[in-house]
Motif scaffolding. Structure first.
Motif, PDB file in Angstrom:
ATOM      1  N   ILE A 181       1.149  -1.405  -0.011  1.00  0.00           N
ATOM      2  CA  ILE A 181      -0.201  -0.108   0.132  1.00  0.00           C
ATOM      3  C   ILE A 181       1.288   1.256  -0.015  1.00  0.00           C
ATOM      4  N   LEU A 182       0.365   1.662  -1.528  1.00  0.00           N
ATOM      5  CA  LEU A 182       1.318   3.364  -1.209  1.00  0.00           C
ATOM      6  C   LEU A 182       0.091   4.893  -0.052  1.00  0.00           C
ATOM      7  N   HIS A 183       1.182   5.363   0.554  1.00  0.00           N
ATOM      8  CA  HIS A 183      -0.172   5.960   1.464  1.00  0.00           C
ATOM      9  C   HIS A 183       0.692   7.254   1.684  1.00  0.00           C
ATOM     10  N   SER A 184       0.194   8.514   2.573  1.00  0.00           N
ATOM     11  CA  SER A 184       0.819   9.521   2.782  1.00  0.00           C
ATOM     12  C   SER A 184       0.053   9.873   4.470  1.00  0.00           C
ATOM     13  N   PRO A 185       0.696  10.522   4.925  1.00  0.00           N
ATOM     14  CA  PRO A 185      -0.069  10.969   6.470  1.00  0.00           C
ATOM     15  C   PRO A 185      -0.163  12.099   5.683  1.00  0.00           C
ATOM     16  N   ARG A 186      -1.074  12.883   4.921  1.00  0.00           N
ATOM     17  CA  ARG A 186      -1.211  13.482   4.670  1.00  0.00           C
ATOM     18  C   ARG A 186      -2.968  12.606   4.219  1.00  0.00           C
ATOM     19  N   SER A 187      -3.397  12.177   3.904  1.00  0.00           N
ATOM     20  CA  SER A 187      -4.376  11.605   3.256  1.00  0.00           C
ATOM     21  C   SER A 187      -4.331  10.969   4.059  1.00  0.00           C
ATOM     22  N   GLN A 188      -6.212  10.827   4.734  1.00  0.00           N
ATOM     23  CA  GLN A 188      -7.655   9.601   6.074  1.00  0.00           C
ATOM     24  C   GLN A 188      -7.348   8.998   4.709  1.00  0.00           C
ATOM     25  N   ALA A 189      -8.140   9.317   3.997  1.00  0.00           N
ATOM     26  CA  ALA A 189      -8.399   7.293   2.637  1.00  0.00           C
ATOM     27  C   ALA A 189      -7.010   7.016   2.745  1.00  0.00           C
ATOM     28  N   SER A 190      -5.990   6.898   2.322  1.00  0.00           N
ATOM     29  CA  SER A 190      -5.069   6.277   2.417  1.00  0.00           C
ATOM     30  C   SER A 190      -4.717   5.986   4.204  1.00  0.00           C
ATOM     31  N   ALA A 191      -4.594   6.708   5.522  1.00  0.00           N
ATOM     32  CA  ALA A 191      -4.871   5.702   6.766  1.00  0.00           C
ATOM     33  C   ALA A 191      -5.820   4.778   7.232  1.00  0.00           C
ATOM     34  N   ASP A 192      -6.727   5.246   6.827  1.00  0.00           N
ATOM     35  CA  ASP A 192      -7.429   4.062   7.402  1.00  0.00           C
ATOM     36  C   ASP A 192      -7.945   3.049   5.979  1.00  0.00           C
ATOM     37  N   LEU A 193      -7.421   2.699   4.766  1.00  0.00           N
ATOM     38  CA  LEU A 193      -7.058   1.568   3.869  1.00  0.00           C
ATOM     39  C   LEU A 193      -5.931   1.050   3.988  1.00  0.00           C
ATOM     40  N   ALA A 194      -4.714   1.923   5.282  1.00  0.00           N
ATOM     41  CA  ALA A 194      -3.728   0.746   5.447  1.00  0.00           C
ATOM     42  C   ALA A 194      -4.417   0.259   7.021  1.00  0.00           C
ATOM     43  N   ALA A 195      -4.564   0.835   7.978  1.00  0.00           N
ATOM     44  CA  ALA A 195      -5.532   0.413   9.108  1.00  0.00           C
ATOM     45  C   ALA A 195      -5.871  -1.021   8.259  1.00  0.00           C
ATOM     46  N   LEU A 196      -7.335  -1.174   7.336  1.00  0.00           N
ATOM     47  CA  LEU A 196      -7.915  -2.276   6.945  1.00  0.00           C
ATOM     48  C   LEU A 196      -7.274  -3.249   7.115  1.00  0.00           C
ATOM     49  N   LEU A 197      -6.033  -2.977   5.758  1.00  0.00           N
ATOM     50  CA  LEU A 197      -5.436  -4.587   5.433  1.00  0.00           C
ATOM     51  C   LEU A 197      -4.315  -5.061   6.551  1.00  0.00           C
ATOM     52  N   GLU A 198      -4.599  -4.058   7.672  1.00  0.00           N
ATOM     53  CA  GLU A 198      -3.197  -4.435   8.407  1.00  0.00           C
ATOM     54  C   GLU A 198      -4.354  -5.356   9.035  1.00  0.00           C
ATOM     55  N   GLY A 199      -5.257  -5.185   9.964  1.00  0.00           N
ATOM     56  CA  GLY A 199      -6.380  -5.656   9.990  1.00  0.00           C
ATOM     57  C   GLY A 199      -6.467  -7.282   9.418  1.00  0.00           C
ATOM     58  N   LEU A 200      -6.604  -7.345   8.038  1.00  0.00           N
ATOM     59  CA  LEU A 200      -6.683  -8.073   6.926  1.00  0.00           C
ATOM     60  C   LEU A 200      -5.793  -9.127   7.267  1.00  0.00           C
ATOM     61  N   ALA A 201      -4.815  -8.328   7.449  1.00  0.00           N
ATOM     62  CA  ALA A 201      -2.825  -9.684   7.387  1.00  0.00           C
ATOM     63  C   ALA A 201      -3.227 -10.462   8.569  1.00  0.00           C
ATOM     64  N   THR A 202      -3.234 -10.085   9.948  1.00  0.00           N
ATOM     65  CA  THR A 202      -4.020 -10.502  10.554  1.00  0.00           C
ATOM     66  C   THR A 202      -5.038 -12.226  10.629  1.00  0.00           C
ATOM     67  N   SER A 203      -6.172 -11.299  10.224  1.00  0.00           N
ATOM     68  CA  SER A 203      -7.124 -12.071  10.464  1.00  0.00           C
ATOM     69  C   SER A 203      -6.994 -13.250   8.882  1.00  0.00           C
ATOM     70  N   TYR A 204      -6.363 -13.040   7.937  1.00  0.00           N
ATOM     71  CA  TYR A 204      -5.776 -14.076   7.209  1.00  0.00           C
ATOM     72  C   TYR A 204      -4.716 -15.065   7.135  1.00  0.00           C
ATOM     73  N   ALA A 205      -3.930 -14.545   8.176  1.00  0.00           N
ATOM     74  CA  ALA A 205      -3.011 -15.781   9.372  1.00  0.00           C
ATOM     75  C   ALA A 205      -1.994 -15.808   8.723  1.00  0.00           C
ATOM     76  N   GLY A 206      -1.574 -14.442   7.883  1.00  0.00           N
ATOM     77  CA  GLY A 206      -0.156 -15.028   7.436  1.00  0.00           C
ATOM     78  C   GLY A 206      -0.058 -15.126   6.268  1.00  0.00           C
ATOM     79  N   ARG A 207      -1.308 -15.450   5.702  1.00  0.00           N
ATOM     80  CA  ARG A 207      -1.146 -15.934   4.050  1.00  0.00           C
ATOM     81  C   ARG A 207      -0.574 -15.164   2.778  1.00  0.00           C
ATOM     82  N   PHE A 208      -0.423 -13.266   3.574  1.00  0.00           N
ATOM     83  CA  PHE A 208       0.260 -12.450   2.831  1.00  0.00           C
ATOM     84  C   PHE A 208       0.591 -11.629   3.774  1.00  0.00           C
ATOM     85  N   GLN A 209       1.835 -10.740   3.321  1.00  0.00           N
ATOM     86  CA  GLN A 209       2.517  -9.898   4.138  1.00  0.00           C
ATOM     87  C   GLN A 209       2.376  -8.748   3.621  1.00  0.00           C
ATOM     88  N   LEU A 210       2.136  -7.489   4.530  1.00  0.00           N
ATOM     89  CA  LEU A 210       1.508  -6.284   4.171  1.00  0.00           C
ATOM     90  C   LEU A 210       2.629  -5.462   3.878  1.00  0.00           C
TER      91      LEU A 210
END
Length: 314
Positions: free
Chosen positions: A68-97
């Motif tokens: 994920i390419l993000h910027s601290p100036r973009s709330q949308a990218s911060a929200d998406l990064a947080a969502l992907l972090e949650g998915l990385a955990t829920s997918y039990a390591g099937r992908f790296q973020l």
């Protein structure tokens, strides 16, 4: 969502990569570094810049990597990064973020042809797979991730990350404790008071005039304040419509940087310096120097822009 073209990152991948079914090669065997039974001992979530991109490409030969390419100036990218972090955990390591701050690593954003933030691209066996740009609802995001994992498995990349090892790696790479200055500035930013955040850094700089990190942080806050509530695309359109207007021209440079286009941002600011005189030229020059610090003084784009600035001025 809008898809974008993939770029060739084959030079980052190891010479030997897992082949898909068409090549007749099998997936990693049980007990291997990417096998589901053992798991790859790497972090589940990692921050990436140009120096560590090769490491991520190496991981992608065993485990799919979502970048994920993000910027601290973009709330949308911060929200998406947080969502992907949650998915990385829920997918039990099937992908790296892998998280890429486009402000800190513009060269990576350029290599992946990111035109806006957030942009999401995957790496499979060292090769980029375009995913999407812009925010995506969680349900739709899960569907996209599932499709990616199917593509990865078809190409022999179906390992997992050892979650215990990932947790240990994360604990060893925790960020330094937040300083009082950083805390005060963060609280001001969260409250939407960018002027107060800038004042925090200005006061800290007065106490520590040799701390370049404080100066960079102040310039980042200034940029965030100028862009707050603004539509970057509208700012660019306004700059193009009124090219002689210094304020519009500099706002267009800010907007281009917000969209991840470093060269356009620097080019617009340089053109503002070139086409103005007197106090206006000095204003444009100082803004350009701020952008240099925000982008990073070691960036090749900044080095080239400095040479062009010298030509314009002298």
């Amino acid at each position: 969502m809008s898809m974008f073209g993939a770029v060739d990152l084959s030079t980052l991948a190891p010479a030997t990569k897992p082949a898909g079914p068409a090549g007749g090669a099998s997936a990693p065997t049980a007990g291997g570094p990417g096998a589901a039974g053992g798991g790859l001992p790497v972090p589940l979530v990692v921050d990436v810049d140009a120096s560590s991109l090769r490491d991520v490409a190496e991981v992608s030969t065993r485990v799919p990597v979502i970048v994920i390419l993000h910027s601290p100036r973009s709330q949308a990218s911060a929200d998406l990064a947080a969502l992907l972090e949650g998915l990385a955990t829920s997918y039990a390591g099937r992908f790296q973020l892998a998280r890429v701050d486009v402000d800190a690593a513009p060269e990576v954003a350029q290599a992946l042809q990111a035109q806006a933030v957030p942009t999401v691209v995957a790496l499979i066996a060292g090769q980029p797979v375009p995913m999407f740009q812009g925010p995506v609802p969680e349900e739709q995001l899960r569907s996209v991730v599932d499709q990616l994992l199917e593509v990865a498995a078809a190409n022999g990349v179906n390992g997992t990350i050892a979650l215990d090892a990932a947790a240990g790696a994360d604990s060893q790479t925790e960020e330094p404790e937040e300083t009082e200055v950083e805390r005060a500035a963060r609280e001001a930013i969260e409250a939407g008071d960018f002027a107060a955040a800038e004042e925090v850094y200005t006061h800290a700089i007065a106490q520590n005039p040799g701390d370049d990190n404080l100066k960079v942080a102040r310039n980042q806050v200034r940029l965030m304040g100028r862009l707050d509530g603004q539509d970057p695309h509208e700012l660019i359109a306004a700059a193009d419509a009124a090219s002689a207007d210094l304020e519009a021209a500099l706002a267009g440079a800010d907007a281009a940087l917000a969209l991840g286009d470093v060269n356009a941002a620097l080019g617009r600011a340089l053109e503002a310096v070139r086409t103005h005189q007197g106090e206006e030229r000095e204003t444009a020059r100082l803004r350009l120097l701020e952008l240099f610090e925000v982008i990073g003084s070691t960036s090749p784009e900044v080095a080239q822009a400095r040479r062009r600035l010298a030509t314009v001025l002298y």
